[in-house]
Design a protein around this motif. Structure first.
Motif: not given
Ligand SMILES: [Zn+2]
Ligand SMILES: [Zn+2]
Length: 254
Positions: A16, A18-19, A27, A30
């Motif tokens: 992901c 984002g994270c 994900c 996110c």
């Molecule tokens: Zn994520």
């Protein structure tokens, strides 16, 4: 998931953006922070419920509508930029699949006009071309990757209908007014060379002249000022295409 996807997932796991969690580029948690954009008219950029061009904004060779799913910021911007820089074009495929899930399940029915355009028997998918030199340096054309995935999802052919015949400055470096001038007359139609993708439901010959195209979904990754899409649309319509809807993953918020 089919076997090929499972194998690819093992060999090239996705994380992901984002994270960092493994499994996909965005994900589920996110994706809650990703903002869907309001649909806008491709001419005046003001809101249009279904993305259809306002009646007062219609031009003879202009776009009939625009569907652009997300705001071009945050993870979406990062994902598209990542694809551009690193050649990870499966990011674009994942985004196209996600965008289509939104289109197909949106409770407000704002995508109904676009969906009925897609389901018309006369509609094919095409994309903004990229100059050959640039394409070979990067290895692929982003808008073509998105167009092919979209065509696969809706069971239609993806066709190359235009070619870029003139060098242009990078649109990002130019002001809005200069962008239209920059792309003016830089596309020409591909005649008698259009191949249908294997697996298409189109019966008959595998070649399609641009003159025989009726409805086109024109794909690009980001709809910024719209100058490129509008110029592509003009060339398509001057060569006999009747209706053109633009599709992009994102557009910058106003
Ligand atoms: Zn994520
Ligand atoms: Zn308008």
């Amino acid at each position: 998931m089919n076997l090929k996807d499972i194998i690819l997932d093992i060999l090239f796991p996705r994380f992901c953006l984002g994270c960092g969690k493994e499994g996909g580029y965005i994900c589920p948690s996110c994706s809650l922070y990703v903002s869907e954009a309001l649909l806008i008219c491709p001419v005046c950029f003001k809101e249009s419920f279904s993305g259809e061009t306002h009646p007062s904004c219609r031009e003879k060779y202009g776009l009939d509508g625009l569907v652009s799913i997300w705001q071009y910021d945050g993870i979406i911007k990062e994902a598209i930029k990542n694809a551009e820089a690193g050649g990870a074009y499966d990011i674009l495929r994942e985004l196209t699949q996600k965008s289509f899930k939104i289109i197909a399940t949106d409770p407000s029915r704002r995508f109904d006009d676009f969906l009925s355009f897609l389901s018309s028997g006369e509609t094919l998918v095409s994309f903004v071309p990229m100059r050959k030199i640039k394409e070979s340096k990067r290895g692929f054309n982003q808008s073509e990757v998105i167009a092919k995935e979209l065509a696969k999802i809706i069971g239609r052919s993806c066709v190359s209908s235009l070619q870029k015949i003139k060098h242009t400055e990078d649109q990002a470096s130019l002001k809005k007014e200069a962008r239209l001038q920059n792309v003016k007359n830089c596309f020409s139609p591909i005649k008698n060379e259009i191949k249908n993708e294997p697996g298409s439901h189109e019966p008959g010959s595998s070649k399609k002249d641009i003159k025989n195209l009726k409805n086109v979904v024109l794909v690009d990754d980001v709809f910024t000022t719209g100058a490129t899409m509008r110029e592509c649309c003009r060339v398509l319509k001057q060569n006999g295409v009747q209706k053109v809807w633009a599709f992009s993953l994102a557009h910058p918020s106003n």
